[in-house]
Write a protein that holds these residues in place. Structure first.
Motif, PDB file in Angstrom:
ATOM      1  N   PRO A   1       0.810  -1.230   0.000  1.00  0.00           N
ATOM      2  CA  PRO A   1       0.000   0.000   0.000  1.00  0.00           C
ATOM      3  C   PRO A   1       0.843   1.281   0.000  1.00  0.00           C
ATOM      4  CG  PRO A   1      -0.904  -1.582   1.564  1.00  0.00           C
ATOM      5  CD  PRO A   1       0.342  -2.202   1.016  1.00  0.00           C
TER       6      PRO A   1
ATOM      7  N   GLU B   1      -5.767  -4.887  -2.284  1.00  0.00           N
ATOM      8  CA  GLU B   1      -5.965  -6.125  -1.546  1.00  0.00           C
ATOM      9  C   GLU B   1      -6.704  -5.745  -0.278  1.00  0.00           C
ATOM     10  OE1 GLU B   1      -1.963  -6.232   1.144  1.00  0.00           O
ATOM     11  OE2 GLU B   1      -2.263  -7.788  -0.345  1.00  0.00           O
ATOM     12  N   ASN B   2      -7.628  -6.560   0.099  1.00  0.00           N
ATOM     13  CA  ASN B   2      -8.305  -6.410   1.378  1.00  0.00           C
ATOM     14  C   ASN B   2      -8.617  -7.813   1.844  1.00  0.00           C
ATOM     15  OD1 ASN B   2      -8.410  -3.874   2.392  1.00  0.00           O
ATOM     16  ND2 ASN B   2     -10.512  -3.445   1.821  1.00  0.00           N
TER      17      ASN B   2
ATOM     18  N   GLY C   1     -18.990  -9.110   3.440  1.00  0.00           N
ATOM     19  CA  GLY C   1     -18.897  -7.763   4.012  1.00  0.00           C
ATOM     20  C   GLY C   1     -17.531  -7.393   4.539  1.00  0.00           C
ATOM     21  N   ARG C   2     -16.492  -8.073   4.106  1.00  0.00           N
ATOM     22  CA  ARG C   2     -15.198  -7.868   4.725  1.00  0.00           C
ATOM     23  C   ARG C   2     -14.280  -6.960   3.897  1.00  0.00           C
ATOM     24  NH1 ARG C   2     -13.093 -11.340   8.671  1.00  0.00           N
ATOM     25  NH2 ARG C   2     -15.092 -12.366   8.522  1.00  0.00           N
TER      26      ARG C   2
ATOM     27  N   ASN D   1     -15.083  -4.507   1.862  1.00  0.00           N
ATOM     28  CA  ASN D   1     -15.661  -3.227   1.403  1.00  0.00           C
ATOM     29  C   ASN D   1     -14.712  -2.060   1.564  1.00  0.00           C
ATOM     30  OD1 ASN D   1     -17.562  -5.074   2.551  1.00  0.00           O
ATOM     31  ND2 ASN D   1     -19.157  -3.575   2.147  1.00  0.00           N
TER      32      ASN D   1
ATOM     33  N   GLY E   1     -15.943   1.609   1.265  1.00  0.00           N
ATOM     34  CA  GLY E   1     -17.168   2.344   0.942  1.00  0.00           C
ATOM     35  C   GLY E   1     -18.161   1.378   0.312  1.00  0.00           C
ATOM     36  N   PRO E   2     -18.860   1.819  -0.737  1.00  0.00           N
ATOM     37  CA  PRO E   2     -19.890   0.964  -1.336  1.00  0.00           C
ATOM     38  C   PRO E   2     -19.309  -0.125  -2.241  1.00  0.00           C
ATOM     39  CG  PRO E   2     -19.781   3.072  -2.454  1.00  0.00           C
ATOM     40  CD  PRO E   2     -18.803   3.152  -1.337  1.00  0.00           C
TER      41      PRO E   2
ATOM     42  N   TYR F   1     -17.171  -3.466  -3.328  1.00  0.00           N
ATOM     43  CA  TYR F   1     -16.626  -4.742  -2.862  1.00  0.00           C
ATOM     44  C   TYR F   1     -15.360  -5.007  -3.669  1.00  0.00           C
ATOM     45  CZ  TYR F   1     -20.815  -5.942  -0.229  1.00  0.00           C
ATOM     46  OH  TYR F   1     -21.842  -5.966   0.687  1.00  0.00           O
TER      47      TYR F   1
ATOM     48  N   PRO G   1     -13.617   6.295  -0.058  1.00  0.00           N
ATOM     49  CA  PRO G   1     -13.054   6.706   1.240  1.00  0.00           C
ATOM     50  C   PRO G   1     -11.720   6.016   1.494  1.00  0.00           C
ATOM     51  CG  PRO G   1     -14.936   5.231   1.536  1.00  0.00           C
ATOM     52  CD  PRO G   1     -14.874   5.555   0.086  1.00  0.00           C
ATOM     53  N   ARG G   2     -10.863   6.644   2.286  1.00  0.00           N
ATOM     54  CA  ARG G   2      -9.541   6.059   2.588  1.00  0.00           C
ATOM     55  C   ARG G   2      -9.714   4.962   3.639  1.00  0.00           C
ATOM     56  NH1 ARG G   2      -5.214   6.558  -0.148  1.00  0.00           N
ATOM     57  NH2 ARG G   2      -4.085   6.227   1.765  1.00  0.00           N
ATOM     58  N   ASP G   3     -10.267   3.862   3.207  1.00  0.00           N
ATOM     59  CA  ASP G   3     -10.584   2.779   4.137  1.00  0.00           C
ATOM     60  C   ASP G   3      -9.876   1.500   3.681  1.00  0.00           C
ATOM     61  OD1 ASP G   3     -11.784   2.034   6.471  1.00  0.00           O
ATOM     62  OD2 ASP G   3     -13.737   1.597   5.603  1.00  0.00           O
ATOM     63  N   TYR G   4      -8.604   1.638   3.294  1.00  0.00           N
ATOM     64  CA  TYR G   4      -7.857   0.463   2.820  1.00  0.00           C
ATOM     65  C   TYR G   4      -6.398   0.523   3.257  1.00  0.00           C
ATOM     66  CZ  TYR G   4      -7.318   3.944  -0.939  1.00  0.00           C
ATOM     67  OH  TYR G   4      -7.126   5.099  -1.643  1.00  0.00           O
TER      68      TYR G   4
END
Lengths: 279, 340
Positions: free
Chosen positions: A215, A240-241, A251-252, A254, A256-257, A259, A276-279
Motif C-alpha cells: 500500500p 488487496e483487502n 462484508g469484509r 468493502n 465504501g460501497p 466490494y 473513502p480512505r478505508d484500505y
C-alpha cells in the motif's frame, strides 16, 4: 437437499514449485478434473481462493497468464496460517481452488498502448500474468516497460522471467532494490520505487500505467505519476483487502460501497480518488 | 387485500393444523434463557412482549454456524462431501413489522447475483406472519427509517390484535395459503387499511428521518466526530449479532487428522480481526474507524448499492449495547440535529 454451493472448491494438484526468495514460493497447479484444465478461463488480475483442507482459505492472484493453458500458478509469501500450511505441502499434494473472482485488468482498453508496469515485492504476481498475456499477444500491445523493485536483491522474484522478458524486443526491464538492500555485484538501481520512478520521469504520451505492490508503495507511486502528468484514469492498480467469500456477501473487503472482491480488485487511480480512505 | 378474523383462543388450533400440514411453526418463546424464535407446539409457551423479540428471526435463514461442506483425508487424497440441507416448510409467527422488513434486506444481499444456495432454500420454505405493534418501546425508531408499527414490508400475513381476536390481513398469496390450511378457523372480516390502524406511531418520539443522510455521513468520513462517538465502543459485537440485517460472516475450517468441515460463522465489523491483513496492516485499526464502518454501511454504502438503508429501526443494538451506544442518537449527532 443439495443446494447451489459456490464455496465448494475444485481440487488442484501441485505439479511444480519454485522458491522465488527465502519466503516466497510459486506453485504450479493443475485441475484434477481434466475437463477443467482447458475449460478454465480467466483474465490477468483476477484472483482465486486457495485452500489447504483442515486449515482454511487464502486469496492470491492467479500469477500465470490465461494464454498458457493447462495450469495456473500462484505466488505466495509466508505470512499467516494458510501460507504456512501451504509451504508444508509438496509436489503431488492436493489443494482446493475456487475462482476466478474479481474484474481483472482491462486488457481490451490496454490494447494498442505502451505500458508502464510497476511492481514491488509480491505485487509482481498479478503483473506477471499481465506481462505474459501481453507478450503472448505481442502485436496487440506497444512498448512494455517494467519497473520492478524489492527490499533487497535476495527479495527480487521471477528472476528467470525478468531476464527472459528483458531480452524481448520492445520490452525494457528496470530493477531496483531499497537502499541497503544491494550487494556488491548488483548492477540495477538502488532506491525506493517512487523515487526511481521520479528519476526516470516517463512521459505520459498516451501510456497506461499498471502499479501493484505494498500500500505504501502504491500511495507514493500514484503521487509521482500524478506529478508527471499521468491522467488518473490511465493509472491502474490492484487493491488487496481481507476477503472470505469472494462473492460480494461476507462484508469484509468493502471500501465504501465497493466490494474489492467483485467490483475490484483492479481500480484506476480515478476510481480510488472517489473512495473513502478505508484500505 | 383479503381480511379475516381469527379468535385468539383458536391460535393453538391453527398451529396444530399448520403442523398437520407439514409445517414447522417458529414463534418467540423462552429458550437458552433468552427470548428467541424456536419451533413450538404449545401456544401457551409463546412469549410476545411489546417491541421486537430480543433475538431476531435471522438465525433461521442465516444460521450463526453453517457447514458449507465436509471432507475426509484418505491416504494422500481428500474427498469432499457437499452439505445436504434439510428444511421443512416453516412459518415464522409473530415477527414484528421491523423484522419482516429486515428479511427483505437480507434477501437483497443473499438472493442477488450470485444467489446463496443455503439462504435461497430456507427462504423459499418460509412464510412470514407478522404481528403489528400496538405498543412501541422506548428504543424503537422504525418511523425514522421509513417504516411503521403497521408496515407490511416483507410480511405474508399481517395480524392486528383487537380484544379477543386478531384481524388477519392477507398480504401475499403465500400468506393466504396459510389461512386455507384451516379455513374454518378464519371468518371473513372487515378492517381499516393497515396504516389506518390505531398504532402507537403518533406517540413515538424517535422519528427524525435517518433516510437520505448517506451523502452527509460520507462527507464526514475524515471527521474527528467518529473519535468522539466511537471511542466508547467496546467492540463486543452484540449490535451485529442482534441486528436483524447484519450479515457479515467468516469462513473457517474445523478439522482433525481424519476429517474436517468448512463452515461460515457470523462475524462483526467491530472486531479488530475483521479486517486485519496477514501482513499486519489493518485498514480499520481502532474502534472509532470500525464504528464508522458500521454506521456508514447501514446508512450510506448500502443505500448506494441497493437503494435502501440497512436498518429497520428495531432498536435492539441500542437497547442491548453494554455501554449504551444508540445508533439513532449518534446519526442525529453526526448530522447536526442533536447535541446529546
Amino acid at each position: 437437499m443439495k443446494v447451489r454451493n459456490d464455496y465448494l472448491p475444485d481440487l488442484v494438484r501441485i505439479v511444480a514449485m519454485t522458491d522465488e526468495t527465502v519466503d516466497l514460493r510459486t506453485l504450479r497447479l493443475v485441475f484434477e478434473d481434466p475437463s477443467l484444465r482447458d475449460r478454465f478461463s480467466f483474465l490477468p488480475g483476477q484472483f482465486g481462493q486457495y485452500s489447504v483442507f483442515g486449515v482454511g482459505e487464502a486469496v492470491f492472484t492467479i500469477a500465470s497468464s490465461p494464454t498458457r493453458k493447462g495450469y495456473i500458478e500462484c505466488s505466495f509469501k509466508l505470512m499467516g496460517k494458510v501460507t504456512t500450511a501451504l509451504r508444508d505441502l509438496e509436489v503431488g499434494d492436493l489443494i482446493g481452488f475456487r475462482g476466478p473472482y474479481g474484474n481483472g485488468f482491462p486488457v481490451e482498453t490496454l490494447k494498442g498502448r505502451d505500458l508502464l508496469i510497476i511492481g514491488g515485492g509480491v505485487g509482481m504476481a498479478p503483473l506477471k500474468s499481465l506481462i505474459e498475456f501481453c507478450l503472448d499477444n505481442r502485436r496487440d500491445f506497444g512498448e512494455v516497460t517494467i519497473l520492478n523493485g524489492a527490499r533487497t536483491v535476495a527479495d527480487l522474484l521471477y528472476k528467470k522471467e525478468m531476464e527472459e522478458w528483458g531480452q524481448q524486443e520492445g520490452v525494457r526491464v528496470i530493477q531496483t532494490v531499497d537502499p541497503g538492500g544491494e550487494t556488491p555485484e548488483w548492477r540495477g538501481k538502488v532506491g525506493l520505487i517512487p523515487n526511481v520512478l521520479n528519476e526516470l520521469a516517463p512521459k505520459p504520451d498516451g501510456k497506461f500505467v499498471v502499479v501493484c505492490g505494498p500500500p505504501i508503495m502504491i500511495k507514493f507511486s500514484l503521487q509521482v505519476l500524478d506529478r508527471l502528468g499521468f491522467s488518473p484514469d490511465r493509472v491502474i492498480t490492484t487493491m488487496e483487502n481481507k476477503m472470505k467469500c469472494g462473492l460480494g456477501k461476507c462484508g469484509r473487503c468493502n471500501i465504501g460501497p465497493v466490494y474489492v472482491c467483485k467490483d475490484g480488485p483492479v481500480f484506476t487511480a480515478a476510481d480510488l480518488a472517489r473512495l473513502p480512505r478505508d484500505y | 387485500m383479503k381480511i379475516w378474523t381469527l379468535q385468539k383462543k383458536r391460535v393453538g388450533d391453527w398451529m396444530a393444523a399448520l403442523r398437520a400440514a407439514g409445517k414447522e411453526v417458529l414463534a418467540p418463546c423462552e429458550a437458552d434463557g433468552l427470548l428467541r424464535f424456536r419451533p413450538i407446539d404449545d401456544p401457551s409457551a409463546i412469549a410476545v412482549r411489546p417491541g421486537p423479540c430480543p433475538f431476531p428471526f435471522k438465525e433461521w435463514l442465516f444460521p450463526p454456524h453453517q457447514v458449507l461442506f465436509s471432507y475426509q483425508f484418505e491416504g494422500g487424497k481428500v474427498n469432499l462431501r457437499e452439505e445436504e440441507v434439510l428444511v421443512n416448510d416453516q412459518v415464522g409467527l409473530f415477527l414484528r413489522p421491523c423484522d419482516a422488513a429486515a428479511i427483505k434486506i437480507l434477501d437483497t444481499v443473499f438472493l442477488s447475483d450470485p444467489p446463496d444456495g443455503f439462504y435461497q432454500l430456507r427462504r423459499s420454505h418460509l412464510t412470514i406472519v407478522t404481528l403489528g405493534c400496538r405498543q412501541a418501546v422506548p428504543s424503537c425508531f422504525c418511523p425514522a427509517v421509513g417504516l411503521s408499527p403497521t408496515s407490511l414490508e416483507g410480511s405474508d400475513l399481517f395480524l392486528w390484535e383487537e380484544d379477543d381476536r386478531f384481524l388477519v390481513y392477507g398480504v401475499s398469496e403465500k400468506g393466504d395459503r396459510l389461512v386455507q390450511v384451516s379455513p374454518d378457523l378464519f371468518e371473513p372480516g372487515e378492517g381499516p387499511e393497515p396504516d389506518q390502524l390505531p398504532s402507537p406511531l403518533p406517540f413515538m418520539e424517535r422519528k427524525e428521518p435517518l433516510t437520505n443522510v448517506g451523502q452527509k455521513l460520507q462527507g464526514l468520513f475524515e471527521s474527528d466526530l467518529w473519535q468522539e462517538v466511537g471511542r466508547t465502543c467496546l467492540g463486543c459485537g452484540i449490535c451485529a449479532y442482534l441486528c436483524p440485517t447484519c450479515h457479515c460472516f467468516d469462513i473457517v475450517d474445523e478439522s482433525d487428522a481424519y476429517s474436517g468441515i468448512r463452515c461460515r460463522n457470523w462475524d462483526c465489523c467491530a472486531f479488530p480481526l475483521f479486517t486485519l491483513h496477514a501482513s499486519g496492516h489493518n485498514p480499520r485499526p481502532d474502534q472509532p474507524s470500525r464504528y464508522r464502518q458500521r454506521v456508514l454501511h447501514k446508512f450510506a454504502y448500502f443505500l448506494q448499492t441497493f437503494q435502501q438503508n440497512m436498518c429497520v429501526g428495531c432498536g435492539r443494538c441500542s437497547l442491548f449495547c453494554p455501554v449504551g451506544m444508540d445508533i439513532y442518537q449518534i446519526v442525529l449527532q453526526l448530522t447536526g440535529r442533536c447535541l446529546v
